[in-house]
Design an enzyme around this catalytic site. Structure first.
Site, mmCIF file in Angstrom:
data_model
loop_
_atom_site.group_PDB
_atom_site.id
_atom_site.type_symbol
_atom_site.label_atom_id
_atom_site.label_comp_id
_atom_site.label_asym_id
_atom_site.label_seq_id
_atom_site.Cartn_x
_atom_site.Cartn_y
_atom_site.Cartn_z
ATOM 1 N N HIS A 10 0.826 -1.208 0.000
ATOM 2 C CA HIS A 10 0.000 0.000 0.000
ATOM 3 C C HIS A 10 0.864 1.264 0.000
ATOM 4 C CE1 HIS A 10 0.991 0.894 4.194
ATOM 5 N NE2 HIS A 10 0.827 -0.391 4.445
ATOM 6 N N GLU A 87 -1.989 -6.953 7.615
ATOM 7 C CA GLU A 87 -0.687 -6.878 8.276
ATOM 8 C C GLU A 87 -0.686 -7.760 9.519
ATOM 9 O OE1 GLU A 87 2.491 -6.742 8.514
ATOM 10 O OE2 GLU A 87 2.671 -4.686 7.725
#
Length: 212
Positions: A10, A87
């Protein structure tokens, strides 16, 4: 029959910029991150990107799917969001500075780290990698033979890199994982993993050249 995956980190967030542990905290992109995603869009929509894309898949955290939405806006493809691509969960450490987290932070691997240790409310390295690899192997089977664009996180990319290079979970990593970097690998029908290209940033190099 192999499934081809382009795995993309990202764009930058405000917490990235000041090195705060994000984990499962749903932090938005900052303006730099959006600029990175727009540069990625320019690259993906140009003749320089020659790979066909059959599906776009993202972590369900907004820093990943917002990057995907900006970068892939030229395609008429619905973005699938998967919690399995999140994550690593850092539990009670989330929101703290990386330095304050010490040896349990994301950039502090060494051979003294216990890969089965999980901070309260978080995941151990082993649990994290098992989740990530299971998610990719499931994707390779449900999208067999397809070309996938997958948007996720630095820790996810690190777990994939370790799998591809047969690196221990507590081995020191010598390279950075940069925002919006592109990483290409394949998973075949027998679940064999092979790396093709890693850590590519052609869109940011082009953007910098254009601004010079």
């Amino acid at each position: 029959m192999s499934t081809s995956i382009c795995l993309i980190r990202h764009g930058e967030t405000a917490w990235n910029a000041v090195r705060r542990l994000q984990g499962w905290q749903d932090i938005a992109l900052n303006e730099t991150g959006r600029e990175q995603a727009r540069a990625l869009h320019s690259y993906l929509s140009s003749p320089a990107f020659q790979q066909s894309v059959d599906a776009v898949i993202s972590s369900d955290l907004q820093r990943a799917w917002e990057t995907a939405e900006i970068a892939c806006q030229h395609w008429d493809i619905t973005i699938e969001r998967l919690p399995g691509l999140r994550e690593r969960g850092f539990g009670k450490l989330e929101g703290q500075a990386w330095d304050a987290a010490g040896r349990h932070g994301p950039d502090q691997p060494d051979d003294t780290v216990d890969i089965d240790y999980a901070v309260e409310g978080g995941e151990s390295l082993r649990q994290f990698q098992t989740r990530v690899l299971d998610c990719f192997e499931t994707l390779s089977q449900t999208h067999a033979g397809k070309n996938l664009l997958v948007f996720a996180h630095g820790g996810v990319i690190d777990m994939v890199w370790r799998k591809l290079n047969q690196q221990a979970l507590n081995a020191k990593r010598t390279h950075a994982i940069l925002n919006t970097s592109l990483n290409f690998f394949n998973i075949d029908e027998d679940l064999n993993w092979t790396c093709t290209q890693w850590g590519q940033l052609p869109h940011l190099n082009t953007a910098l050249d254009e601004q010079a």
